[in-house]
Design a protein around this motif. Structure first.
Motif, PDB file in Angstrom:
ATOM      1  N   PRO A  26       0.810  -1.226   0.000  1.00 44.82           N
ATOM      2  CA  PRO A  26       0.000   0.000   0.000  1.00 44.82           C
ATOM      3  C   PRO A  26       0.841   1.272   0.000  1.00 44.82           C
ATOM      4  O   PRO A  26       0.445   2.279  -0.603  1.00 44.82           O
ATOM      5  CB  PRO A  26      -0.836  -0.114   1.284  1.00 44.82           C
ATOM      6  CG  PRO A  26      -0.106  -1.080   2.132  1.00 44.82           C
ATOM      7  CD  PRO A  26       0.557  -2.035   1.203  1.00 44.82           C
ATOM      8  N   LEU A  29       2.048   1.775  -3.569  1.00 45.95           N
ATOM      9  CA  LEU A  29       0.924   2.192  -4.412  1.00 45.95           C
ATOM     10  C   LEU A  29       0.546   3.646  -4.160  1.00 45.95           C
ATOM     11  O   LEU A  29       0.154   4.367  -5.086  1.00 45.95           O
ATOM     12  CB  LEU A  29      -0.286   1.284  -4.151  1.00 45.95           C
ATOM     13  CG  LEU A  29      -0.322  -0.057  -4.882  1.00 45.95           C
ATOM     14  CD1 LEU A  29      -1.526  -0.871  -4.431  1.00 45.95           C
ATOM     15  CD2 LEU A  29      -0.351   0.139  -6.395  1.00 45.95           C
ATOM     16  N   ALA A  30       0.662   4.078  -2.902  1.00 48.53           N
ATOM     17  CA  ALA A  30       0.356   5.475  -2.584  1.00 48.53           C
ATOM     18  C   ALA A  30       1.312   6.418  -3.300  1.00 48.53           C
ATOM     19  O   ALA A  30       0.907   7.445  -3.847  1.00 48.53           O
ATOM     20  CB  ALA A  30       0.428   5.690  -1.069  1.00 48.53           C
ATOM     21  N   LEU A  94      -5.509   9.983   1.988  1.00 50.76           N
ATOM     22  CA  LEU A  94      -6.109   9.196   0.916  1.00 50.76           C
ATOM     23  C   LEU A  94      -7.573   9.594   0.699  1.00 50.76           C
ATOM     24  O   LEU A  94      -8.052   9.677  -0.433  1.00 50.76           O
ATOM     25  CB  LEU A  94      -6.016   7.702   1.254  1.00 50.76           C
ATOM     26  CG  LEU A  94      -4.617   7.078   1.169  1.00 50.76           C
ATOM     27  CD1 LEU A  94      -4.611   5.716   1.847  1.00 50.76           C
ATOM     28  CD2 LEU A  94      -4.159   6.958  -0.277  1.00 50.76           C
ATOM     29  N   VAL A 132       4.229   7.667   4.317  1.00 54.07           N
ATOM     30  CA  VAL A 132       4.808   6.587   3.512  1.00 54.07           C
ATOM     31  C   VAL A 132       6.291   6.426   3.816  1.00 54.07           C
ATOM     32  O   VAL A 132       6.783   5.316   4.066  1.00 54.07           O
ATOM     33  CB  VAL A 132       4.593   6.861   2.010  1.00 54.07           C
ATOM     34  CG1 VAL A 132       5.431   5.905   1.160  1.00 54.07           C
ATOM     35  CG2 VAL A 132       3.117   6.731   1.645  1.00 54.07           C
ATOM     36  N   VAL A 188      -7.046   4.692  -5.052  1.00 48.28           N
ATOM     37  CA  VAL A 188      -7.003   5.195  -3.679  1.00 48.28           C
ATOM     38  C   VAL A 188      -7.869   4.327  -2.767  1.00 48.28           C
ATOM     39  O   VAL A 188      -7.471   3.999  -1.638  1.00 48.28           O
ATOM     40  CB  VAL A 188      -7.462   6.670  -3.628  1.00 48.28           C
ATOM     41  CG1 VAL A 188      -7.791   7.094  -2.211  1.00 48.28           C
ATOM     42  CG2 VAL A 188      -6.381   7.569  -4.210  1.00 48.28           C
ATOM     43  N   ILE A 191      -6.016   1.247  -1.935  1.00 50.42           N
ATOM     44  CA  ILE A 191      -4.939   1.493  -0.973  1.00 50.42           C
ATOM     45  C   ILE A 191      -5.496   1.566   0.450  1.00 50.42           C
ATOM     46  O   ILE A 191      -4.889   1.044   1.399  1.00 50.42           O
ATOM     47  CB  ILE A 191      -4.183   2.789  -1.316  1.00 50.42           C
ATOM     48  CG1 ILE A 191      -3.508   2.669  -2.683  1.00 50.42           C
ATOM     49  CG2 ILE A 191      -3.127   3.092  -0.247  1.00 50.42           C
ATOM     50  CD1 ILE A 191      -2.953   3.979  -3.203  1.00 50.42           C
ATOM     51  N   LEU A 194      -6.046  -1.955   1.595  1.00 55.66           N
ATOM     52  CA  LEU A 194      -4.779  -2.643   1.849  1.00 55.66           C
ATOM     53  C   LEU A 194      -4.069  -2.114   3.099  1.00 55.66           C
ATOM     54  O   LEU A 194      -3.353  -2.857   3.771  1.00 55.66           O
ATOM     55  CB  LEU A 194      -3.863  -2.494   0.633  1.00 55.66           C
ATOM     56  CG  LEU A 194      -4.281  -3.244  -0.636  1.00 55.66           C
ATOM     57  CD1 LEU A 194      -3.412  -2.807  -1.816  1.00 55.66           C
ATOM     58  CD2 LEU A 194      -4.177  -4.753  -0.429  1.00 55.66           C
ATOM     59  N   SER A 195      -4.255  -0.844   3.402  1.00 59.47           N
ATOM     60  CA  SER A 195      -3.547  -0.242   4.530  1.00 59.47           C
ATOM     61  C   SER A 195      -4.161  -0.592   5.881  1.00 59.47           C
ATOM     62  O   SER A 195      -3.615  -0.231   6.928  1.00 59.47           O
ATOM     63  CB  SER A 195      -3.503   1.284   4.379  1.00 59.47           C
ATOM     64  OG  SER A 195      -4.801   1.843   4.450  1.00 59.47           O
TER      65      SER A 195
END
Length: 467
Positions: A26, A29-30, A94, A132, A188, A191, A194-195
């Motif tokens: 994640p 990807l961010a 996000l 991140v 988004v 993400i 996933l986060s």
């Protein structure tokens, strides 16, 4: 590989991730989607300007404001992670970003597009990107593991920026430019899901003070500098005035944070961050790398569409060369890091990038082939891919854990300032007269900036940890 435990009492705690990939995917990807947002609009110039009844300069303004908002707010965003928690800021960023993407998709005019894309997506990015890099630094404590993790994140960031024109071109040609913003919102959302497995390694500090005055001075100074560059083509005196005022405000910012430290208060940034020579050089190379990447992306995309008459997808396909080069170099980043010092990698990267710009310029006169730009773009992608990761690792590894919030915000602010300057500087040269002469002049400016980066890289220490 050390994974720090989740502290008891953290408001963002959750189940510890079972594998490092559950943390890294994640986060990478961010970085990808934020970098994608900075470059994918380059292939939509004609479509957006027609649909929203605006001009090339209008689209350039929207792109530059997006990058500028990120740069101006990235340092405050980094500090807010200490106060509210890294996981919470990541999710909040996000969410704001997703709302901005959906608003952009429905924009009836340039003003709403700027609100959604430039303002909301820019604010969201400034909130989500510092976590991140902080989380990566905290979770990956071994130098080799950290280099591998940063390599994956920077690879996704570079690919997002380089592949933005291709993906944006495919979506724009197949559906519409509005669908590209819906794509961002969907990524988004993925993400966010996933986060959920990411646990904040450190508890937030709600009582930690926030330097609002320093944040305002820093943001205003950056805005004035970039606005001055954008105004160069229209009014030289206004541009000079804005630039001078921006420099004065930035000087005021540094005086402000020094006064806060002398008074025993916590400033927005510690002045100690600027006393590390290795970090300062690393920050400079980061700024110039992203300046070149976004500058080349905007200039080549605008030239191919406006002067050569390419559509969005054809322009995007040409950019696959840069994406391929950046991906190949990024995939080899871990192997490079084991065999070569950061100084060698960054120096080599700038040399290859400058050679790529020279190749792009040399073949620019060949109007018979759509592929005349690909050799130069391939070299630029390779050069940038080689040096993006070591530059970040040099900066992040120069400071202890307790300063990661500050240095992550500063690092990302410097990089995004480079992105906004790249679009502003190269774009200002190009849109002055959309013809081959201006295209060549913009590339020459970018090549000169690359040479300055090469000099900065040569001044880096021969080994990690030297100062």
């Amino acid at each position: 590989m050390a994974v720090p435990p989740t502290p008891t009492g953290s408001s963002t705690r959750g189940p510890a991730p079972s594998t490092p990939r559950q943390v890294l995917v994640p986060l990478a990807l961010a970085q990808f989607i934020c970098s994608f947002a900075g470059s994918n609009m380059n292939v939509m110039i004609n479509d957006i300007s027609r649909d929203l009844d605006t001009s090339v300069q209008g689209v350039q303004l929207a792109i530059t404001i997006f990058l500028l908002v990120m740069a101006a707010l990235m340092i405050p965003g980094g500090k807010l992670t200490d106060r509210f928690g890294r996981k919470r800021c990541l999710v909040a960023g996000l969410t704001v970003y997703g709302v901005g993407a959906l608003l952009s998709a429905a924009a009836p005019g340039l003003g709403v597009l700027i609100l959604g894309n430039s303002i909301l997506e820019g604010v969201g990015t400034a909130l989500l990107i510092p976590p991140v890099y902080i989380l990566t630094t905290l979770y990956f404590t071994e130098l080799a593991d950290r280099a591998r993790a940063f390599g994956a994140i920077m690879a996704m960031g570079g690919i997002g920026a380089a592949a933005g024109p291709l993906i944006g071109g495919l979506i724009t040609s197949g559906l519409s430019w509005r669908a590209a913003f819906v794509f961002q919102a969907l990524v988004v959302a993925a993400i966010v899901v996933l986060s959920r497995r990411i646990a904040d390694p450190l508890p937030p500090e709600p009582s930690r003070p926030f330097d609002l005055g320093g944040a305002a001075l820093s943001a205003v100074g950056l805005v004035l500098v970039v606005t001055g560059i954008l105004a160069t083509d229209d009014n030289g005196w206004l541009a000079a005035g804005l630039l001078a005022l921006g420099v004065l405000v930035q000087a005021g910012f540094f005086r402000w944070i020094r006064a806060k430290e002398r008074a025993g208060a916590e400033p927005l940034l510690s002045t100690s961050l600027f006393r590390n020579r290795t970090s300062n050089l690393g920050l400079l190379t980061q700024n110039l790398q992203w300046l070149i990447l976004m500058g080349v992306s905007f200039v080549v995309a605008a030239y191919l569409q406006v002067v050569r008459g390419y559509d969005a997808i054809r322009t995007g396909v040409v950019f696959t060369a840069a994406t391929a080069g950046l991906l190949a170099a990024s995939l080899a980043a871990e192997r490079f890091a084991k065999r070569r010092t950061p100084r060698t990698l960054v120096t080599t990267g700038f040399a290859v990038t400058v050679a790529g710009i020279a190749t792009l310029l040399a073949l620019a006169g060949d109007t018979s082939s759509a592929w005349a730009s690909t050799p130069g773009l391939l070299m630029i992608g390779l050069g940038l891919g080689v040096m993006l990761t070591p530059s970040v690792n040099v900066v992040q590894s120069s400071f202890p854990e307790e300063q990661q919030g500050e240095i992550s915000g500063l690092s990302r602010s410097v990089s995004n300032l480079g992105s906004s300057l790249g679009t502003a500087v190269a774009g200002t040269v190009l849109v002055a007269d959309l013809a081959f002469g201006s295209y060549a002049a913009a590339l020459i400016v970018l090549a000169a900036i690359g040479c300055a980066g090469l000099v900065a890289a040569l001044l880096l220490p021969h080994r990690q940890g030297a100062d």
